[in-house]
Design a protein around this motif. Structure first.
Motif, PDB file in Angstrom:
ATOM      1  N   PRO A  87       0.925  -1.187  -0.009  1.00  0.00           N
ATOM      2  CA  PRO A  87       0.043  -0.132  -0.101  1.00  0.00           C
ATOM      3  C   PRO A  87       0.862   1.260   0.040  1.00  0.00           C
ATOM      4  O   PRO A  87       0.610   2.002  -0.761  1.00  0.00           O
ATOM      5  CB  PRO A  87      -0.799  -0.027   1.218  1.00  0.00           C
ATOM      6  CG  PRO A  87      -0.952  -1.398   1.491  1.00  0.00           C
ATOM      7  CD  PRO A  87       0.329  -2.137   1.051  1.00  0.00           C
ATOM      8  N   ARG A  88       2.166   1.283   0.647  1.00  0.00           N
ATOM      9  CA  ARG A  88       2.585   2.411   0.791  1.00  0.00           C
ATOM     10  C   ARG A  88       3.227   2.886  -0.486  1.00  0.00           C
ATOM     11  O   ARG A  88       3.800   3.959  -0.610  1.00  0.00           O
ATOM     12  CB  ARG A  88       3.819   2.248   1.748  1.00  0.00           C
ATOM     13  CG  ARG A  88       4.833   1.165   1.251  1.00  0.00           C
ATOM     14  CD  ARG A  88       6.142   0.901   2.430  1.00  0.00           C
ATOM     15  NE  ARG A  88       6.686  -0.508   2.028  1.00  0.00           N
ATOM     16  CZ  ARG A  88       7.526  -0.580   1.038  1.00  0.00           C
ATOM     17  NH1 ARG A  88       7.802   0.321   0.176  1.00  0.00           N
ATOM     18  NH2 ARG A  88       7.994  -1.837   0.992  1.00  0.00           N
ATOM     19  N   GLN A  89       3.438   1.884  -1.611  1.00  0.00           N
ATOM     20  CA  GLN A  89       4.024   2.225  -3.062  1.00  0.00           C
ATOM     21  C   GLN A  89       2.729   2.145  -3.836  1.00  0.00           C
ATOM     22  O   GLN A  89       3.094   2.397  -5.256  1.00  0.00           O
ATOM     23  CB  GLN A  89       5.069   1.013  -3.265  1.00  0.00           C
ATOM     24  CG  GLN A  89       5.998   1.293  -4.235  1.00  0.00           C
ATOM     25  CD  GLN A  89       6.842   0.121  -4.626  1.00  0.00           C
ATOM     26  OE1 GLN A  89       6.742  -1.204  -4.222  1.00  0.00           O
ATOM     27  NE2 GLN A  89       7.993   0.434  -5.118  1.00  0.00           N
ATOM     28  N   LEU A  90       1.540   2.081  -3.536  1.00  0.00           N
ATOM     29  CA  LEU A  90       0.425   1.778  -4.696  1.00  0.00           C
ATOM     30  C   LEU A  90       0.412   2.917  -5.363  1.00  0.00           C
ATOM     31  O   LEU A  90       0.097   2.960  -6.667  1.00  0.00           O
ATOM     32  CB  LEU A  90      -0.635   1.573  -3.925  1.00  0.00           C
ATOM     33  CG  LEU A  90      -1.891   1.059  -4.862  1.00  0.00           C
ATOM     34  CD1 LEU A  90      -1.389  -0.199  -5.597  1.00  0.00           C
ATOM     35  CD2 LEU A  90      -2.994   0.363  -3.814  1.00  0.00           C
ATOM     36  N   GLY A  91       0.428   4.224  -4.927  1.00  0.00           N
ATOM     37  CA  GLY A  91       0.390   5.564  -5.258  1.00  0.00           C
ATOM     38  C   GLY A  91       1.187   5.634  -6.718  1.00  0.00           C
ATOM     39  O   GLY A  91       1.059   6.023  -7.801  1.00  0.00           O
ATOM     40  N   SER A  92       2.625   5.481  -6.306  1.00  0.00           N
ATOM     41  CA  SER A  92       3.642   5.703  -7.556  1.00  0.00           C
ATOM     42  C   SER A  92       3.518   4.549  -8.423  1.00  0.00           C
ATOM     43  O   SER A  92       3.610   4.749  -9.513  1.00  0.00           O
ATOM     44  CB  SER A  92       4.861   5.604  -6.744  1.00  0.00           C
ATOM     45  OG  SER A  92       5.096   6.407  -5.775  1.00  0.00           O
ATOM     46  N   ALA A  93       3.117   3.294  -8.026  1.00  0.00           N
ATOM     47  CA  ALA A  93       3.109   2.164  -8.774  1.00  0.00           C
ATOM     48  C   ALA A  93       1.931   2.274  -9.921  1.00  0.00           C
ATOM     49  O   ALA A  93       1.991   2.402 -11.061  1.00  0.00           O
ATOM     50  CB  ALA A  93       2.697   0.944  -8.252  1.00  0.00           C
ATOM     51  N   ALA A  94       0.641   3.102  -9.450  1.00  0.00           N
ATOM     52  CA  ALA A  94      -0.350   3.259 -10.263  1.00  0.00           C
ATOM     53  C   ALA A  94      -0.082   4.618 -11.229  1.00  0.00           C
ATOM     54  O   ALA A  94      -0.539   4.520 -12.379  1.00  0.00           O
ATOM     55  CB  ALA A  94      -1.821   3.717  -9.185  1.00  0.00           C
ATOM     56  N   GLY A  95       0.851   5.435 -10.732  1.00  0.00           N
ATOM     57  CA  GLY A  95       1.276   6.625 -11.453  1.00  0.00           C
ATOM     58  C   GLY A  95       1.994   6.036 -12.571  1.00  0.00           C
ATOM     59  O   GLY A  95       1.885   6.528 -13.816  1.00  0.00           O
ATOM     60  N   TRP A  96       2.864   4.975 -12.484  1.00  0.00           N
ATOM     61  CA  TRP A  96       3.756   4.468 -13.564  1.00  0.00           C
ATOM     62  C   TRP A  96       2.816   3.800 -14.642  1.00  0.00           C
ATOM     63  O   TRP A  96       3.240   3.503 -15.582  1.00  0.00           O
ATOM     64  CB  TRP A  96       4.811   3.439 -12.859  1.00  0.00           C
ATOM     65  CG  TRP A  96       6.065   4.446 -12.454  1.00  0.00           C
ATOM     66  CD1 TRP A  96       6.179   4.512 -11.066  1.00  0.00           C
ATOM     67  CD2 TRP A  96       6.874   5.196 -13.124  1.00  0.00           C
ATOM     68  NE1 TRP A  96       7.515   5.219 -11.067  1.00  0.00           N
ATOM     69  CE2 TRP A  96       7.795   5.580 -12.239  1.00  0.00           C
ATOM     70  CE3 TRP A  96       7.098   5.117 -14.577  1.00  0.00           C
ATOM     71  CZ2 TRP A  96       8.971   6.465 -12.647  1.00  0.00           C
ATOM     72  CZ3 TRP A  96       8.212   6.017 -15.052  1.00  0.00           C
ATOM     73  CH2 TRP A  96       8.961   6.501 -13.990  1.00  0.00           C
ATOM     74  N   PHE A  97       1.835   3.118 -13.933  1.00  0.00           N
ATOM     75  CA  PHE A  97       0.777   2.393 -14.753  1.00  0.00           C
ATOM     76  C   PHE A  97       0.326   3.118 -15.716  1.00  0.00           C
ATOM     77  O   PHE A  97       0.343   2.855 -17.122  1.00  0.00           O
ATOM     78  CB  PHE A  97      -0.332   1.623 -14.086  1.00  0.00           C
ATOM     79  CG  PHE A  97      -1.467   0.949 -15.001  1.00  0.00           C
ATOM     80  CD1 PHE A  97      -1.187  -0.226 -15.691  1.00  0.00           C
ATOM     81  CD2 PHE A  97      -2.435   1.936 -15.158  1.00  0.00           C
ATOM     82  CE1 PHE A  97      -2.490  -0.625 -16.400  1.00  0.00           C
ATOM     83  CE2 PHE A  97      -3.380   1.454 -15.779  1.00  0.00           C
ATOM     84  CZ  PHE A  97      -3.434   0.248 -16.659  1.00  0.00           C
ATOM     85  N   TRP A  98      -0.281   4.617 -15.286  1.00  0.00           N
ATOM     86  CA  TRP A  98      -0.932   5.585 -16.339  1.00  0.00           C
ATOM     87  C   TRP A  98       0.235   6.285 -17.180  1.00  0.00           C
ATOM     88  O   TRP A  98      -0.150   6.562 -18.133  1.00  0.00           O
ATOM     89  CB  TRP A  98      -1.790   6.396 -15.452  1.00  0.00           C
ATOM     90  CG  TRP A  98      -3.007   5.632 -14.814  1.00  0.00           C
ATOM     91  CD1 TRP A  98      -3.119   5.462 -13.584  1.00  0.00           C
ATOM     92  CD2 TRP A  98      -4.008   5.022 -15.589  1.00  0.00           C
ATOM     93  NE1 TRP A  98      -4.290   4.876 -13.410  1.00  0.00           N
ATOM     94  CE2 TRP A  98      -4.868   4.890 -14.627  1.00  0.00           C
ATOM     95  CE3 TRP A  98      -4.377   5.085 -16.905  1.00  0.00           C
ATOM     96  CZ2 TRP A  98      -6.079   4.107 -15.132  1.00  0.00           C
ATOM     97  CZ3 TRP A  98      -5.492   4.491 -17.310  1.00  0.00           C
ATOM     98  CH2 TRP A  98      -6.221   3.995 -16.059  1.00  0.00           C
ATOM     99  N   PHE A  99       1.460   6.219 -16.469  1.00  0.00           N
ATOM    100  CA  PHE A  99       2.555   6.551 -17.572  1.00  0.00           C
ATOM    101  C   PHE A  99       2.637   5.748 -18.627  1.00  0.00           C
ATOM    102  O   PHE A  99       2.779   6.272 -19.998  1.00  0.00           O
ATOM    103  CB  PHE A  99       3.836   6.814 -16.611  1.00  0.00           C
ATOM    104  CG  PHE A  99       4.964   7.155 -17.274  1.00  0.00           C
ATOM    105  CD1 PHE A  99       5.336   8.731 -17.269  1.00  0.00           C
ATOM    106  CD2 PHE A  99       5.699   6.393 -17.996  1.00  0.00           C
ATOM    107  CE1 PHE A  99       6.370   9.073 -18.169  1.00  0.00           C
ATOM    108  CE2 PHE A  99       7.007   6.818 -18.590  1.00  0.00           C
ATOM    109  CZ  PHE A  99       7.266   8.111 -18.853  1.00  0.00           C
TER     110      PHE A  99
END
Length: 470
Positions: free
Chosen positions: A163-175
């Protein structure tokens, strides 16, 4: 107790836990990718997704003008895109429950196969012989493909990322997602069309999609993606019904779905209506339009990535940043229409028009930024179902945008459509005020964190906050 394959760790052999390998243990040390917010076990999945979406986005900026130049009316083109969008919307929703049922990796294989087969049918029996009926059938069925691949991978990210990394991982997905569709895809087409022609450029997209799919699926070995995500005691009917019933069991997911639909609806509408406007009315060449489109969406993915990382740093309490961007989107749409064409088309093309395009491309990301990090946390026990709601909204935008063009262009013209989307963005900005993590979800997250801490204390799980297999 039995010794795990790694000499560095002991692991109880239980059905609900996977044995740790040497790679798993080493991945506990932050790599360069993880410092950027990319989960290292999924790195090749992100690379493959980018290549796949580049291939899918090759046609985005010039399919509509190509079909119109070959005798198809703008209304027929808009209807083709609308029906395609309905298929995308259905498939976007299915990606969640099917990933729960079969595992995300298998769903991605199915998506790759569907896209490849029906792209061949679309080009051979539709575009090359100018058969609208076959184009309608094949393009619609092809629309089932990319959401299964892309959103199946998004479910995989949610299942395998702390969870602590989910925002960044989702950002890279949309990237990766928007970096291909249509940013790099349109840029690729702008250079290949003058060299190999429009038809050969269509065929090149197939090669990019297949290459990206194979990179993601053959080089990504994270184990959770290959397994069923739903508990064994949940029936198939329960999985599919849960991904729909969550919309009224947790109304915040329904609101997030509506906001996500509005987020990119204008983009898909503009892919239908703007190419002719800029090439025939404003005076852009096709290559200039495709390059402008790439610049617009490049700004979108950079804003998405930056806001995702910022969300991980600031956390949920800092909501003003995300709430201001949707209201800015309401302004950016008319600016894109009224201001951008006023710049002369000269050798200084890149000195002026992209500024308004960057403003338009960057502002709407505030809507998806607000949704993507919150939705999995709104319903932490049902991440796949919650992401299905978000996927349904993302898919719906692909037909809602062209449908608005179909319904309103003859009544109000392009200017009226611009103001419709401006109003929708203002409405979506107000809806984001309702989006927050409910208290029962916070309680669940606290209990899950405590359980994970206890497991780590007994050497059972080295991944902080990562759910065990059911």
């Amino acid at each position: 107790m039995r010794r795990s394959p790694s000499p560095l760790c002991w692991l109880p052999v239980k059905e609900e836990y996977l044995p740790l390998t040497q790679t798993d243990v080493l991945s506990a040390r932050p790599s360069f990718a993880e410092k950027l917010g990319i989960p290292r076990p999924l790195l090749w999945g992100f690379v493959g997704l980018l290549l796949f979406m580049v291939g899918d986005g090759v046609e985005a900026g010039y399919l509509a003008p190509y079909l119109e130049n070959h005798g198809m009316s703008s209304r027929d083109v808009a209807f083709l895109f609308t029906v395609y969008g309905v298929a995308v919307s259905l498939s976007s929703w299915l990606s969640g429950p099917l990933s729960d049922l079969w595992g995300p990796k298998r769903v991605m294989w199915i998506g790759l196969a569907i896209w490849s087969v029906f792209e061949v049918v679309f080009l051979l029996l539709g575009v090359q012989v100018n058969s609208y009926r076959m184009m309608l059938i094949a393009y619609t069925l092809r629309g089932l493909g990319y959401p299964l691949f892309a959103y199946g991978f998004l479910v995989w990210i949610a299942a395998a990322t702390p969870p602590r990394q989910l925002g960044s991982a989702a950002g890279w997905f949309w990237f990766a997602f928007s970096g291909g569709l249509p940013t790099l895809g349109s840029l690729f087409a702008s250079f290949t069309i003058p060299v190999i022609g429009e038809m050969a450029t269509f065929w090149s997209s197939l090669g990019l999609v297949v290459a990206g799919g194979l990179v993601a699926l053959l080089l990504t070995h994270e184990k959770r993606g290959s397994a069923r995500l739903a508990p064994r005691d949940v029936s198939v009917r329960g999985i599919f019904f849960g991904s729909i019933s969550i919309l009224w069991r947790e109304p915040k997911t329904f609101v997030a779905m509506v906001v996500r639909t509005i987020d990119t609806a204008s983009e898909y509408a503009f892919l239908v209506i703007m190419p002719s406007f800029f090439t025939k009315v404003v005076g852009f060449t096709l290559s200039q339009w495709l390059q402008l489109l790439s610049i617009v969406f490049l700004s979108n993915i950079l804003f998405n990535l930056a806001s995702g990382m910022l969300a991980d740093r600031l956390g949920p309490p800092h909501r003003g940043f995300h709430r201001g961007l949707p209201l800015g989107a309401a302004v950016s749409v008319p600016v894109f229409y009224y201001r951008l064409p006023l710049w002369p088309i000269t050798a200084t093309f890149f000195a002026g028009p992209p500024l308004a395009g960057i403003f338009y491309g960057g502002e709407p990301c505030g809507l998806s930024c607000r949704c993507r990090g919150l939705v999995p946390q709104i319903c932490p026990p049902e991440k796949a179902a919650a992401l299905s709601a978000l996927g349904l909204g993302a898919g719906a935008s692909t037909w809602v945008g062209p449908a608005i063009v179909t319904w309103f262009e003859s009544w109000h013209g392009l200017e009226g459509i611009i103001w419709i989307f401006s109003g929708l963005y203002a409405f979506a900005g107000l809806l984001t005020l309702y989006l927050s993590i409910p208290e029962h979800a916070r309680d669940y997250a606290r209990k899950a964190a405590a359980k994970a801490k206890a497991q780590r204390a007994h050497g059972q799980d080295i991944y902080e906050g990562r759910p065990a297999l059911h």
